[in-house]
Design a protein around this motif. Structure first.
Motif, mmCIF file in Angstrom:
data_model
loop_
_atom_site.group_PDB
_atom_site.id
_atom_site.type_symbol
_atom_site.label_atom_id
_atom_site.label_comp_id
_atom_site.label_asym_id
_atom_site.label_seq_id
_atom_site.Cartn_x
_atom_site.Cartn_y
_atom_site.Cartn_z
ATOM 1 N N GLU A 88 -11.274 7.726 8.068
ATOM 2 C CA GLU A 88 -9.995 7.754 7.370
ATOM 3 C C GLU A 88 -9.456 6.344 7.157
ATOM 4 O O GLU A 88 -9.589 5.488 8.035
ATOM 5 C CB GLU A 88 -8.977 8.576 8.160
ATOM 6 N N TYR A 89 -8.844 6.168 6.033
ATOM 7 C CA TYR A 89 -8.235 4.882 5.718
ATOM 8 C C TYR A 89 -6.738 5.060 5.524
ATOM 9 O O TYR A 89 -6.293 6.054 4.947
ATOM 10 C CB TYR A 89 -8.847 4.311 4.437
ATOM 11 N N GLU A 90 -5.986 4.055 5.988
ATOM 12 C CA GLU A 90 -4.545 4.097 5.762
ATOM 13 C C GLU A 90 -4.032 2.676 5.585
ATOM 14 O O GLU A 90 -4.650 1.707 6.043
ATOM 15 C CB GLU A 90 -3.833 4.773 6.934
ATOM 16 N N ILE A 91 -2.935 2.542 4.925
ATOM 17 C CA ILE A 91 -2.366 1.227 4.703
ATOM 18 C C ILE A 91 -1.632 0.769 5.959
ATOM 19 O O ILE A 91 -1.085 1.578 6.698
ATOM 20 C CB ILE A 91 -1.422 1.245 3.474
ATOM 21 N N THR A 92 -1.649 -0.538 6.223
ATOM 22 C CA THR A 92 -0.937 -1.089 7.381
ATOM 23 C C THR A 92 0.438 -1.600 6.947
ATOM 24 O O THR A 92 0.764 -1.612 5.769
ATOM 25 C CB THR A 92 -1.718 -2.273 7.974
ATOM 26 N N GLU A 93 1.220 -2.025 7.919
ATOM 27 C CA GLU A 93 2.531 -2.601 7.581
ATOM 28 C C GLU A 93 2.363 -3.850 6.722
ATOM 29 O O GLU A 93 3.089 -4.065 5.757
ATOM 30 C CB GLU A 93 3.307 -2.944 8.856
ATOM 31 N N ARG A 94 1.389 -4.669 7.106
ATOM 32 C CA ARG A 94 1.128 -5.859 6.308
ATOM 33 C C ARG A 94 0.737 -5.476 4.885
ATOM 34 O O ARG A 94 1.195 -6.080 3.918
ATOM 35 C CB ARG A 94 0.005 -6.681 6.953
ATOM 36 N N GLY A 95 -0.088 -4.454 4.789
ATOM 37 C CA GLY A 95 -0.489 -3.974 3.472
ATOM 38 C C GLY A 95 0.698 -3.488 2.655
ATOM 39 O O GLY A 95 0.793 -3.757 1.451
ATOM 40 N N LYS A 96 1.600 -2.783 3.340
ATOM 41 C CA LYS A 96 2.798 -2.285 2.643
ATOM 42 C C LYS A 96 3.634 -3.427 2.101
ATOM 43 O O LYS A 96 4.188 -3.348 0.999
ATOM 44 C CB LYS A 96 3.640 -1.439 3.589
ATOM 45 N N SER A 97 3.743 -4.494 2.898
ATOM 46 C CA SER A 97 4.584 -5.609 2.460
ATOM 47 C C SER A 97 3.962 -6.317 1.255
ATOM 48 O O SER A 97 4.670 -6.815 0.375
ATOM 49 C CB SER A 97 4.817 -6.590 3.610
ATOM 50 N N LEU A 98 2.630 -6.325 1.208
ATOM 51 C CA LEU A 98 1.980 -6.876 0.017
ATOM 52 C C LEU A 98 2.124 -5.929 -1.159
ATOM 53 O O LEU A 98 2.407 -6.345 -2.296
ATOM 54 C CB LEU A 98 0.498 -7.146 0.295
ATOM 55 N N LEU A 99 1.946 -4.653 -0.880
ATOM 56 C CA LEU A 99 2.031 -3.650 -1.936
ATOM 57 C C LEU A 99 3.385 -3.675 -2.632
ATOM 58 O O LEU A 99 3.487 -3.427 -3.833
ATOM 59 C CB LEU A 99 1.763 -2.259 -1.352
ATOM 60 N N PHE A 100 4.413 -3.977 -1.864
ATOM 61 C CA PHE A 100 5.746 -4.086 -2.442
ATOM 62 C C PHE A 100 5.750 -5.073 -3.611
ATOM 63 O O PHE A 100 6.260 -4.781 -4.693
ATOM 64 C CB PHE A 100 6.739 -4.526 -1.364
ATOM 65 N N HIS A 101 5.154 -6.228 -3.380
ATOM 66 C CA HIS A 101 5.112 -7.240 -4.440
ATOM 67 C C HIS A 101 4.200 -6.809 -5.583
ATOM 68 O O HIS A 101 4.473 -7.080 -6.752
ATOM 69 C CB HIS A 101 4.650 -8.580 -3.871
ATOM 70 N N ILE A 102 3.114 -6.163 -5.233
ATOM 71 C CA ILE A 102 2.205 -5.669 -6.262
ATOM 72 C C ILE A 102 2.918 -4.664 -7.155
ATOM 73 O O ILE A 102 2.791 -4.694 -8.377
ATOM 74 C CB ILE A 102 0.957 -5.024 -5.614
ATOM 75 N N ASN A 103 3.679 -3.777 -6.537
ATOM 76 C CA ASN A 103 4.416 -2.791 -7.326
ATOM 77 C C ASN A 103 5.433 -3.463 -8.240
ATOM 78 O O ASN A 103 5.629 -3.024 -9.382
ATOM 79 C CB ASN A 103 5.115 -1.791 -6.407
ATOM 80 N N ASN A 104 6.065 -4.511 -7.753
ATOM 81 C CA ASN A 104 6.984 -5.253 -8.623
ATOM 82 C C ASN A 104 6.246 -5.793 -9.842
ATOM 83 O O ASN A 104 6.765 -5.787 -10.959
ATOM 84 C CB ASN A 104 7.630 -6.409 -7.857
#
Lengths: 121, 121
Positions: free
Chosen positions: A84-100
DNA sequence: CCGCATCCTGATTGATACTG
DNA sequence: CAGTATCAATCAGGATGCGG
């Protein structure tokens, strides 16, 4: 922000480049976005969700994201195997910028399309 | 934000991918960052500021950014020729998000480096 | 089911030389 | 000065087959 330029414009040994390489490759962003919207996902589910990715590139992409601690990989020692794969907190913080960025892209894509048409005319 | 995923995860005909392609190529971000910190800059000045880029790739990069209306190119019809480049408002709005990303990268690069070391151990 | 190893191809980039 | 043209190198990505 003051001058990042001076410090990081040199391409050799540029640390930013190393970190942002994920944005360059073909699949990392997509994988991050998928994992950002679910709790966890198995390898084959990911492959179904992103039909165009090959098994190889999915593996390669997942490994490089995992190496940087952007996603977490959990192996269940059973037969047949389950991972199983899941996003980490660090990943979420990067994803935030990616979504922007993707939102910016969506907002601007019509204008950009128009600019391209004019440019090629 | 609700589900961009459904609409844009399909790689064929993905409009976001087309717009964000600049993030993928090797030089666009760097050129944008340079032009984001000056009023205008001439071709050769850009080439000196980014020493590692070849003349050809600088031309190619500038053209693609220009096509999307992210930078503006002004030709002065004189001998020897003079061409100035500057960032546009659209370019600035994209650069804002890019800077957020690079700042994220700077903040996180130490941790990421550490993650990579552990991963490869 | 998950993923690695090998081989192969086409796109991207670079080196070099030339031009208005 | 600001490119263009051509050719060579490099590399990401895909196809396929095997393995735990």
């Amino acid at each position: 922000m003051e001058n990042n330029l001076e410090k990081f414009s040199i391409t050799e040994n540029c640390p930013v480049r190393g970190v942002l390489d994920h944005l360059g490759d073909k699949w990392s962003i997509l994988v991050m976005m998928v994992l950002g919207e679910v709790e966890k996902m198995r390898f084959n589910e990911l492959n179904k969700t992103i039909p165009d990715i090959s098994q190889k590139m999915l593996t390669v992409t997942l490994r490089s994201l995992e190496a940087d601690g952007l996603i977490k990989r959990t192996i269940f020692p059973q037969v047949p195997p389950k991972v199983e794969y899941e996003i980490t907190e660090r990943g979420k913080s990067l994803l935030f910028h990616i979504n922007n960025l993707t939102n910016w892209a969506i907002k601007n894509m019509a204008d950009i399309k128009e600019s391209r048409k004019l440019f090629n005319a």
